[in-house]
Design a protein around this motif. Structure first.
Motif, PDB file in Angstrom:
ATOM      1  N   GLU A   1      -5.608  -8.078 -28.272  1.00 18.31           N
ATOM      2  CA  GLU A   1      -6.300  -9.226 -27.436  1.00 18.31           C
ATOM      3  C   GLU A   1      -5.974 -11.019 -27.498  1.00 18.31           C
ATOM      4  O   GLU A   1      -5.148 -11.283 -26.548  1.00 18.31           O
ATOM      5  N   LEU A   2      -6.077 -11.018 -28.599  1.00 20.59           N
ATOM      6  CA  LEU A   2      -5.964 -12.399 -29.057  1.00 20.59           C
ATOM      7  C   LEU A   2      -4.204 -12.887 -29.095  1.00 20.59           C
ATOM      8  O   LEU A   2      -3.557 -13.534 -27.706  1.00 20.59           O
ATOM      9  N   GLY A   3      -3.332 -11.742 -29.574  1.00 21.00           N
ATOM     10  CA  GLY A   3      -1.838 -12.263 -29.471  1.00 21.00           C
ATOM     11  C   GLY A   3      -1.503 -12.243 -27.989  1.00 21.00           C
ATOM     12  O   GLY A   3      -0.914 -12.944 -27.532  1.00 21.00           O
ATOM     13  N   LEU A   4      -1.987 -11.315 -26.977  1.00 22.07           N
ATOM     14  CA  LEU A   4      -1.594 -11.406 -25.703  1.00 22.07           C
ATOM     15  C   LEU A   4      -2.549 -12.431 -25.151  1.00 22.07           C
ATOM     16  O   LEU A   4      -1.089 -13.412 -23.910  1.00 22.07           O
ATOM     17  N   GLY A   5      -3.400 -12.583 -25.470  1.00 22.49           N
ATOM     18  CA  GLY A   5      -4.204 -14.270 -24.611  1.00 22.49           C
ATOM     19  C   GLY A   5      -3.135 -15.315 -24.873  1.00 22.49           C
ATOM     20  O   GLY A   5      -2.974 -16.205 -24.532  1.00 22.49           O
TER      21      GLY A   5
END
Ligand code: 5GP
Ligand code: MN
Length: 359
Positions: A31-35
């Motif tokens: 989630e954080l990588g994509l965000g």
């Protein structure tokens, strides 16, 4: 199907990312990588989850941007009005939790990025592969298809955490040379080192968590001539040790590490029912066993939440074992219903959990 996802990212502005209940390292890392990627591209991004993060993930760069769904008007509007919603590391509305229906009913293009079997049919686009080590690996593929130069320390840390946690620190059967090449690329491009990440994830146990581990190990029980093992975490043990329930992460692996054990279970009592973690080695698959109790997951790692009391759940799950594991050569199912001695033993295990003083 990466190309349509890349086009979608280029064409739109408002994004929402969500993941599963009790998010783990792969869920939050993906989630954080994509965000972070979407923010670098100038997009508006909301990361909204049903549950708060486990205590050992709170150090991840960018976690303060991750929201817990409270049903506020602002959150509902962002979900309903998003152009694109990414669902990562899970593939069903129930596993998304409190915001599941809002996600499903949104007018957004719904994109699944996941490595679990059996996706539901309401996603518009998917990038999924059951053989992937982690959802983090799939997010890496999307980012590198866009522009590998976008990988910075924050993205690299998030994806390293995702891949590392979902592969049991690079030891599960999904790990191959390609996974190590991806990790090497993340370390180089992000200019990050593994040590601080491993330290933050695994060397941050609390005394309370370790006391809970001690009490849990005391409940270890082997069945079916040592091929199946389980342990119990009761509400009382949690209360008396003062440990957070997220500190039970990894407990089940102690059972699986026993020689001869093919399948391992951890039963965790909650206020609303019993959480069961299923793990197995080799060709003993547990996903259908978990599905039978309303859960699911991978062949060697699954889970279920059963809205029944602890003792009843343990009995039912253990009794069903031969139907889902290759235990045909073991005693017939009828013989595995608990004898009075077994009942007494089960009570004594619960007693260990209840009475043993944490001091
Ligand atoms: P854990 O035992 O660590 O909570 O979960 C192991 C795996 O089982 C997770 O990665 C997830 O794939 C799956 N899982 C856990 N709980 C549930 C559940 O309640 N429902 C479903 N469908 N899958 C679950
Ligand atoms: Mn995963």
């Amino acid at each position: 199907m990466i190309e349509p996802i890349i086009s979608l990212i280029h064409a739109h502005e408002r994004f929402v990312i969500t993941t599963h209940l009790r998010p783990d390292g792969d869920a939050v890392g993906s989630e954080l990588g994509l965000g972070r990627l979407l923010k670098k591209l100038g997009k508006s991004v909301s990361m909204i989850n049903s549950d708060r993060l486990a205590y050992n993930l709170s150090w991840l760069p960018g976690v303060s941007d991750v929201e817990v769904f409270e049903g506020s008007l602002s959150q509902r509007e962002r979900i309903a009005g998003a152009d694109v919603i990414f669902v990562v590391d899970t593939n069903g509305v129930a596993r998304i939790g409190k915001l599941g229906q809002a996600v499903r009913n949104s007018g957004a293009v719904k994109v699944l990025i996941d490595h679990h079997p059996g996706p539901e049919d309401w996603f518009d686009l998917m990038h999924r592969r059951e053989s992937a080590s982690s959802t983090g690996e799939l997010v890496y593929e999307i980012i590198t298809a866009l522009d590998p130069g976008l990988i910075d320390a924050e993205i690299a840390t998030a994806l390293y955490t995702a891949i590392m946690t979902d592969t049991g620190s690079f030891r599960y059967s999904t790990v191959n040379a390609r996974v190590h090449r991806i990790v090497a690329d993340l370390l180089e491009r992000g200019d990050i080192r593994p040590t601080p990440i491993h330290t933050a994830l695994f060397d941050t146990r609390t005394v309370e968590g370790l006391r809970l581990l001690s009490r849990t190990l005391d409940t270890l029980t082997l069945r079916y001539r040592g091929r199946l093992g389980y342990m119990i975490v009761s509400q009382r043990a949690l209360r008396e040790t003062g440990a957070d329930v997220s500190e039970t992460e990894g407990f089940v692996n102690y059972v699986l590490s026993i020689e001869g054990v093919e399948a391992a279970l951890l039963f965790t009592e909650t206020e609303r029912g019993t959480k069961v973690s299923f793990r197995s080695k080799g060709a003993a698959f547990v996903h259908e066993w978990a599905q039978h109790f309303g859960g699911g997951g991978h062949r060697n790692a699954s889970g279920a939440f059963i809205t029944r009391p602890l003792e009843e759940t343990i009995r039912e799950v253990i009794r069903a074992a031969p139907r889902f594991l290759a235990l045909e050569d073991e005693a017939p199912v009828e013989d595995e219903t608990l004898s009075p001695e077994d009942e007494a033993y089960l009570s004594s295990l619960l007693d260990i959990q209840s009475k043993k003083s944490p001091s």
